[in-house]
Write an enzyme that holds these catalytic residues in place. Structure first.
Site, PDB file in Angstrom:
ATOM      1  N   LEU A 146       0.849  -1.190   0.000  1.00  0.00           N
ATOM      2  CA  LEU A 146       0.000   0.000   0.000  1.00  0.00           C
ATOM      3  C   LEU A 146       0.884   1.239   0.000  1.00  0.00           C
ATOM      4  CD1 LEU A 146      -2.854   1.275   0.341  1.00  0.00           C
ATOM      5  CD2 LEU A 146      -2.615   0.908   2.801  1.00  0.00           C
ATOM      6  N   HIS A 147       0.965   1.927  -1.151  1.00  0.00           N
ATOM      7  CA  HIS A 147       1.839   3.102  -1.188  1.00  0.00           C
ATOM      8  C   HIS A 147       1.386   4.186  -2.158  1.00  0.00           C
ATOM      9  CE1 HIS A 147       3.290   1.253  -4.907  1.00  0.00           C
ATOM     10  NE2 HIS A 147       3.826   2.420  -5.197  1.00  0.00           N
ATOM     11  N   ARG A 148       0.479   3.880  -3.087  1.00  0.00           N
ATOM     12  CA  ARG A 148       0.120   4.858  -4.112  1.00  0.00           C
ATOM     13  C   ARG A 148      -0.567   6.081  -3.510  1.00  0.00           C
ATOM     14  NH1 ARG A 148       0.247   3.926 -10.164  1.00  0.00           N
ATOM     15  NH2 ARG A 148       1.067   1.819 -10.334  1.00  0.00           N
TER      16      ARG A 148
END
Length: 245
Positions: A146-148
């Site tokens: 989870l990074h966008r």
């Protein structure tokens, strides 16, 4: 050489990368710069080389999402424009370049297949469950990343994702989340609780082991989406648009 430039804004990261990559180019005097993907470092390398009149070869050229709100799309478009060799992974990528007029430009457009698949298959035979994965089950677990920005910069969306992953972890299968530092800061600032197996960022070999041995993947990464496919694992992709179709 590791430049160790991370966790800043798009402008600050790109500016610092331009400065440091130019220093390397001035010292090493390369005949060509080969760059990969669509990250800020990709764009910085392309701009630095083109301004120093160093030819540029772009790997993973023309993987377009047609969404100019995505930073990766901007990086990709500008990088392709200053490259003279464009290595495409798919027929669709070649078609996209031709549609943008590259067939009439003095560049080489080559469909060479996906080097990321070659790498994944090669290192999958060498990946072992290292110390960083001590608490990860041997089988029957889900890998999440989870990074966008479209997820982490939207508090409502981020909370919904965290709640869903927490539910999956408690009621379906254990969720293993190697946590991106920027995501960690946002989660903390919003007071969200991660009720799953949270890991420090893992290395490439550890990530390959996780993707090879998991039961499923939940991710907003185009690269992780592809690797799930390579290892024949189902993947839920948590972004509205993706370059890999």
């Amino acid at each position: 050489m590791q430049l160790d430039i991370n966790s800043g804004s798009h402008g600050s990261m790109t500016g610092r990368l331009l400065e440091e990559i130019e220093k390397i180019c001035l010292t090493e005097q390369p005949n060509r710069l080969m760059i990969y993907g669509d990250t800020n470092s990709t764009l910085a390398g392309a701009l630095t080389a083109s301004k120093r009149h160093i030819p540029v070869a772009h790997i993973e050229a023309e993987l377009c999402s047609f969404n100019m709100r995505m930073p990766e799309e901007i990086n990709r478009i500008l990088t392709d424009q200053v490259s003279d060799i464009l290595f495409c992974p798919t027929d669709t990528a070649v078609k996209n370049l031709n549609n943008e007029g590259f067939a009439n430009k003095p560049v080489q457009v080559l469909n060479v297949g996906d080097v990321m698949q070659n790498s994944s298959m090669f290192f999958a035979e060498r990946a072992v469950k290292g110390e960083a994965l001590n608490h990860v089950p041997a089988i029957n677990f889900i890998v999440a990343t989870l990074h966008r920005a479209e997820n982490t910069d939207d508090p409502v969306r981020l909370k919904a994702i965290v709640d869903a992953l927490n539910y999956i972890h408690k009621n379906i299968l254990p969720v293993v989340l190697p946590l991106h530092p920027r995501t960690q800061k946002v989660v903390k600032s919003l007071g969200l609780t991660l009720e799953m197996l949270v890991l420090e960022p893992v290395g490439y070999l550890e990530m390959i082991w996780l993707l090879k041995h998991c039961s499923a993947v939940v991710s907003d990464s185009g690269g992780v989406q592809k690797e799930a496919f390579f290892f024949k694992n189902p993947c839920i992709t948590m972004i509205d648009q993706i370059e890999w179709v």
